[in-house]
Write a protein that holds these residues in place. Structure first.
Motif, mmCIF file in Angstrom:
data_model
loop_
_atom_site.group_PDB
_atom_site.id
_atom_site.type_symbol
_atom_site.label_atom_id
_atom_site.label_comp_id
_atom_site.label_asym_id
_atom_site.label_seq_id
_atom_site.Cartn_x
_atom_site.Cartn_y
_atom_site.Cartn_z
ATOM 1 N N ASP A 80 -18.431 29.553 -2.298
ATOM 2 C CA ASP A 80 -19.409 30.017 -3.214
ATOM 3 C C ASP A 80 -19.591 28.555 -3.824
ATOM 4 O O ASP A 80 -18.868 28.125 -4.748
ATOM 5 N N ARG A 81 -21.040 27.816 -3.551
ATOM 6 C CA ARG A 81 -21.061 26.488 -4.336
ATOM 7 C C ARG A 81 -21.524 26.793 -5.729
ATOM 8 O O ARG A 81 -21.589 25.916 -6.619
ATOM 9 N N SER A 82 -21.815 27.929 -6.215
ATOM 10 C CA SER A 82 -21.958 28.181 -7.746
ATOM 11 C C SER A 82 -20.674 28.025 -8.264
ATOM 12 O O SER A 82 -20.604 27.951 -9.633
ATOM 13 N N ARG A 83 -19.439 28.138 -7.502
ATOM 14 C CA ARG A 83 -18.271 28.100 -8.340
ATOM 15 C C ARG A 83 -17.358 26.980 -7.849
ATOM 16 O O ARG A 83 -16.419 26.472 -8.525
ATOM 17 N N LEU A 84 -17.693 26.376 -6.757
ATOM 18 C CA LEU A 84 -17.107 25.246 -6.196
ATOM 19 C C LEU A 84 -17.863 23.909 -5.916
ATOM 20 O O LEU A 84 -18.905 24.136 -5.217
ATOM 21 N N GLY A 85 -17.809 22.634 -6.333
ATOM 22 C CA GLY A 85 -18.819 21.655 -6.280
ATOM 23 C C GLY A 85 -18.290 21.251 -4.827
ATOM 24 O O GLY A 85 -17.377 21.425 -4.182
ATOM 25 N N ASP A 86 -19.119 20.062 -4.461
ATOM 26 C CA ASP A 86 -18.953 19.512 -3.185
ATOM 27 C C ASP A 86 -17.515 18.569 -3.119
ATOM 28 O O ASP A 86 -17.004 18.572 -1.901
ATOM 29 N N ALA A 87 -16.999 18.179 -4.303
ATOM 30 C CA ALA A 87 -15.780 17.538 -4.066
ATOM 31 C C ALA A 87 -14.814 18.567 -3.844
ATOM 32 O O ALA A 87 -13.854 18.130 -3.014
ATOM 33 N N GLU A 88 -14.649 19.626 -4.534
ATOM 34 C CA GLU A 88 -13.999 20.612 -4.412
ATOM 35 C C GLU A 88 -13.684 21.222 -2.750
ATOM 36 O O GLU A 88 -12.763 21.446 -2.137
ATOM 37 N N VAL A 89 -14.896 21.335 -2.393
ATOM 38 C CA VAL A 89 -14.909 21.630 -0.791
ATOM 39 C C VAL A 89 -14.515 20.607 0.048
ATOM 40 O O VAL A 89 -13.886 20.908 1.075
ATOM 41 N N ALA A 90 -14.738 19.394 -0.261
ATOM 42 C CA ALA A 90 -14.274 18.289 0.482
ATOM 43 C C ALA A 90 -12.599 18.430 0.601
ATOM 44 O O ALA A 90 -12.134 18.083 1.558
ATOM 45 N N ASP A 91 -12.068 18.621 -0.676
ATOM 46 C CA ASP A 91 -10.660 18.650 -0.771
ATOM 47 C C ASP A 91 -9.998 19.795 -0.091
ATOM 48 O O ASP A 91 -8.908 19.727 0.365
ATOM 49 N N LEU A 92 -10.832 21.085 -0.196
ATOM 50 C CA LEU A 92 -10.463 22.172 0.872
ATOM 51 C C LEU A 92 -10.365 21.704 2.243
ATOM 52 O O LEU A 92 -9.355 22.010 2.859
ATOM 53 N N VAL A 93 -11.533 21.178 2.686
ATOM 54 C CA VAL A 93 -11.214 20.613 4.158
ATOM 55 C C VAL A 93 -10.096 19.611 4.533
ATOM 56 O O VAL A 93 -9.376 19.859 5.601
ATOM 57 N N ALA A 94 -9.877 18.842 3.750
ATOM 58 C CA ALA A 94 -8.910 17.922 3.983
ATOM 59 C C ALA A 94 -7.517 18.857 3.953
ATOM 60 O O ALA A 94 -6.669 18.452 4.772
ATOM 61 N N ASP A 95 -7.315 19.609 2.990
ATOM 62 C CA ASP A 95 -6.042 20.392 2.921
ATOM 63 C C ASP A 95 -5.865 21.387 4.379
ATOM 64 O O ASP A 95 -4.820 21.328 4.839
ATOM 65 N N LEU A 96 -6.903 21.823 4.881
ATOM 66 C CA LEU A 96 -7.115 22.806 6.191
ATOM 67 C C LEU A 96 -6.626 21.737 7.187
ATOM 68 O O LEU A 96 -5.944 22.203 8.116
ATOM 69 N N ARG A 97 -7.182 20.668 7.076
ATOM 70 C CA ARG A 97 -6.818 19.550 8.608
ATOM 71 C C ARG A 97 -5.434 18.983 8.386
ATOM 72 O O ARG A 97 -5.015 18.591 9.383
ATOM 73 N N ALA A 98 -4.822 19.082 7.274
ATOM 74 C CA ALA A 98 -3.573 18.471 7.049
ATOM 75 C C ALA A 98 -2.500 19.706 7.571
ATOM 76 O O ALA A 98 -1.422 19.358 7.664
#
Length: 713
Positions: free
Chosen positions: A417-435
């Motif tokens: 939900d982009r009203s609660r998560l910014g682009d930087a947090e989404v990018a961090d999430l993607v990095a965590d998933l790929r790890a």
């Protein structure tokens, strides 16, 4: 109750044509109501309040093509040559032109080019009436591709609703098997056909009731199948019980009207009380917390109610028409007399009574050993790999797994939900998933056109029904920050399993407590009620254990036409419990009613057990054999989940009618003796009397005639 059942049966037998006409008028009214307000079946797979459902709701609001129905079209060259791009493009164009299609994802091509995946996105949920069970547009779209020699298999969400349909062979096997058993049992074609005719008539009216229910609420397309499975079994059983008592009195020399009345106030009362316990069990499904279970319970309950009413109305009327033609020809000629010695079943009961403790321990040991695999039982709702290789969905699943990895058929979807998560947090999430080592193909975030959500796809390194999947779902959810939800079929199935695992204890508690109360009202004995509940739980537990050993461990699985092991479907435990507990109570009521009647007449607590078993073992054995055939007949269907349900129910009834009714019940009741019927004085005053009207002529000393033929043993 006797003041209703006796006169009603007498009136039906005395005026059969009027009764049949009245029943036909009622049936016509039911069919007219179904035509006026009924509707088609429609599934409801939403699980309100679950994390996966919150993710789906976000997708439907902001990115409909990702949150609604989807279908997988897998194109494969059997010669392992690359699939021509022009064929893929033409297929994508045809798919995009189908009704309700919002988009067709860009083709995903395997490393060798021999397999291509096209994912079709729709604008409505898969349960929408235009989509559910309708794969015809997809079949039309892939027809030209198949004509080129390429393999095109349909898989995923929408095609799964239209594949491995129930063909009705289970019902036919059950009906034919019932006719054979009844013919051997009764020696009369007329008598053999009567219970089947009554059951089918009740099923027809029940089907009309289900159609009405479909017009008022969402009802799973699978509900009529379960309803017919249960309704056919109990319908034949109930008609068989009432007919057997009627034949007994006819053979004793009573007129047909008197015979029917006597049967109605004894066997008829058992039918009503047994049917009530089944209804209670089925209505307990409403406590499961999912709309589809409420529909299953209501649809099956309507069918059971219809067959109970049909039994109480049609059996007396048909007996009034057929008279002594219900008896075998040799009996009508007076050439067969009843042996004065004890029957085989009575001799068996006396053998058990001679060493009741040893027999009870042996029976309990067998049931506990059969139930032992439950300790390792694993549940999961379903998988594309469950069905036979002849089913398209299984073919698509296997092609995707081989070409892209085991997690490709069921990808995860992370909704931020982009009203609660910014682009930087989404990018961090993607990095965590790929790890993570257990995920592959983690996509870049896709932002919805309105900017409301960002969507990330990922695939597991193992199959959806792998034992590690539930822990993987839990681990992923711990990784996600607030404002992100995990969706996709694996997440939704994990939530289903969690909800059902929690609710099953509520369902069990309700069904057990209400059934125990009803038994206390019937027999005015807390000991009998408690003992019956424990034995029924043993039957259900043993059935779970056998299903686990067969499907999860693979013991004899090939005999059922399944080529690999799989966990028990998460839908099965609650559904099997509700059905089995009610059906087991049927036999308990039939047997205990006969024992109670004999005990009240003779005061002999031990002897009444043997005589009650002798009086009912024949009809219970035949009824159970019919029901086992009905249920096992469904193992001939293609769908693995239908096989699992039919097999589990059939095994449970077989165990219940043999180990429990023929060994455990007489052994324990012999051990308890007079204590079976003990009731505290305060409870006796508190409980209403279901038989407060006193004995009728049908409950007086039974007819004593040495020439009564041995119709059932």
């Amino acid at each position: 109750m006797n003041r209703i059942l006796g006169p009603m049966a007498r009136l039906s037998a005395a005026h059969p044509w009027r009764t049949l006409l009245l029943w036909l008028v009622g049936a016509a009214a039911a069919f007219s109501l179904a035509a006026a307000v009924g509707g088609p079946a429609q599934e409801d797979w939403d699980a309100p309040g679950t994390p996966a459902q919150r993710g789906v709701d976000l997708l439907r609001e902001h990115l409909p093509e990702a949150g609604n129905a989807s279908a997988q079209v897998v194109v494969h060259d059997r010669g392992q040559a690359p699939v021509p791009g022009r064929e893929v493009a033409a297929l994508a164009t045809r798919l995009a032109a189908m009704p309700h299609v919002l988009a067709v994802d860009p083709p995903r091509v395997s490393a060798d080019g021999a397999t291509v995946l096209l994912t079709v996105r729709y604008d409505v949920p898969v349960t929408h009436r235009d989509l559910m069970g309708h794969a015809e547009p997809l079949e039309d779209a892939v027809a030209a591709t198949r004509a080129t020699g390429l393999q095109a298999a349909l898989g995923g969400e929408l095609p799964a609703t239209a594949q491995a349909e129930v063909k009705g062979t289970g019902e036919m096997i059950g009906i034919l098997g019932a006719l054979v058993i009844l013919l051997l049992m009764f020696g009369s074609v007329v008598a053999a056909g009567l219970p089947v005719l009554v059951a089918v008539a009740g099923l027809a009216v029940g089907g009309a009731g289900i159609t009405v229910l479909c017009g008022l609420m969402s009802v799973s397309p699978s509900a009529p199948m379960v309803a017919s499975m249960v309704g056919l079994g109990v319908g034949i059983d109930y008609a068989l019980l009432l007919l057997t008592r009627t034949r007994y009195h006819l053979a004793a020399g009573l007129g047909v009207v008197d015979a029917v009345e006597r049967a109605a106030v004894t066997a008829g009362r058992s039918v009503v009380l047994a049917g009530a316990t089944v209804l209670v069990s089925l209505l307990g499904l409403r406590l499961a917390g999912l709309a589809t279970y409420s529909a299953f319970g209501l649809a099956t309950a309507l069918t059971v109610l219809a067959v109970v009413v049909s039994t109480l109305v049609l059996v007396p009327a048909l007996c009034g028409l057929l008279h002594r033609r219900l008896l075998p020809r040799r009996v009508r000629r007076g050439g067969v007399t009843r042996s004065k010695g004890p029957s085989r079943s009575q001799r068996w009961a006396e053998r058990v009574a001679a060493r009741p403790l040893a027999w009870a321990l042996a029976a309990v040991t067998v049931m506990l050993l059969l139930a032992a695999p439950v300790l390792e039982m694993r549940t999961w709702p379903q998988s594309g790999s469950d069905d036979p290789t002849s089913v398209q969905g299984r073919q698509a699943y296997d092609l995707l797994s081989e070409a892209f990895g085991p997690g490709a058929p069921t990808p995860y979807v992370v909704v931020a939900d982009r009203s609660r998560l910014g682009d930087a947090e989404v990018a961090d999430l993607v990095a965590d998933l790929r790890a993570r080592d257990d995920l592959v193909e983690v996509s870049d975030p896709v932002v919805s056109p309105d900017g409301g959500v960002a969507v990330v796809g990922a695939e597991s390194t193992f199959a959806d029904n792998d034992a590690r999947t539930p822990d993987q779902v839990a681990s992923l959810r711990e990784l996600l920050p607030d404002g992100a939800e995990l969706a996709g079929s694996n997440a939704l199935f994990a939530d289903f399993s969690s909800v059902l695992g929690e609710k099953i204890w509520l369902v069990i508690g309700f069904v057990v407590s209400v059934s125990a109360l009803m038994l206390m009202l019937m027999f005015r004995s807390p000991v009998v009620a408690l003992k019956a509940v424990v034995m029924n739980l043993l039957s259900v537990g043993a059935a779970y254990g056998v299903v686990t050993a067969t499907f999860q461990w693979g013991w004899g699985l090939e005999l059922l036409g399944v080529d690999h092991t799989l966990p028990m479907s998460s839908w099965m435990p609650i559904l099997m419990f509700a059905i089995l507990f009610g059906l087991s109570m049927d036999y308990e009521v039939f047997l205990l009613a006969a024992i109670r009647e004999d005990y009240e007449r003779t005061g002999d607590a031990r002897g009444s057990v043997a005589r009650g078993l002798a009086a009912t073992s024949g009809v219970i054995t035949a009824a159970a054999a019919i029901m086992v055939l009905v249920f096992l007949g469904f193992t001939s269907e293609t769908a693995t989940l239908v096989k699992m349900l039919g097999f589990g129910l059939g095994v449970a009834i077989l165990l219940d009618a043999t180990v429990v009714r023929l060994v455990l019940v007489p052994a324990t009741m012999t051990l308890l003796g007079e204590r079976n019927w003990w009731t505290p004085a305060w409870l006796d005053r508190l409980l209403p009397r279901l038989q407060g009207e006193g004995p009728t002529g049908a409950e007086e000393e039974p007819v004593k005639d040495e020439r009564v033929p041995l119709l059932v043993e």
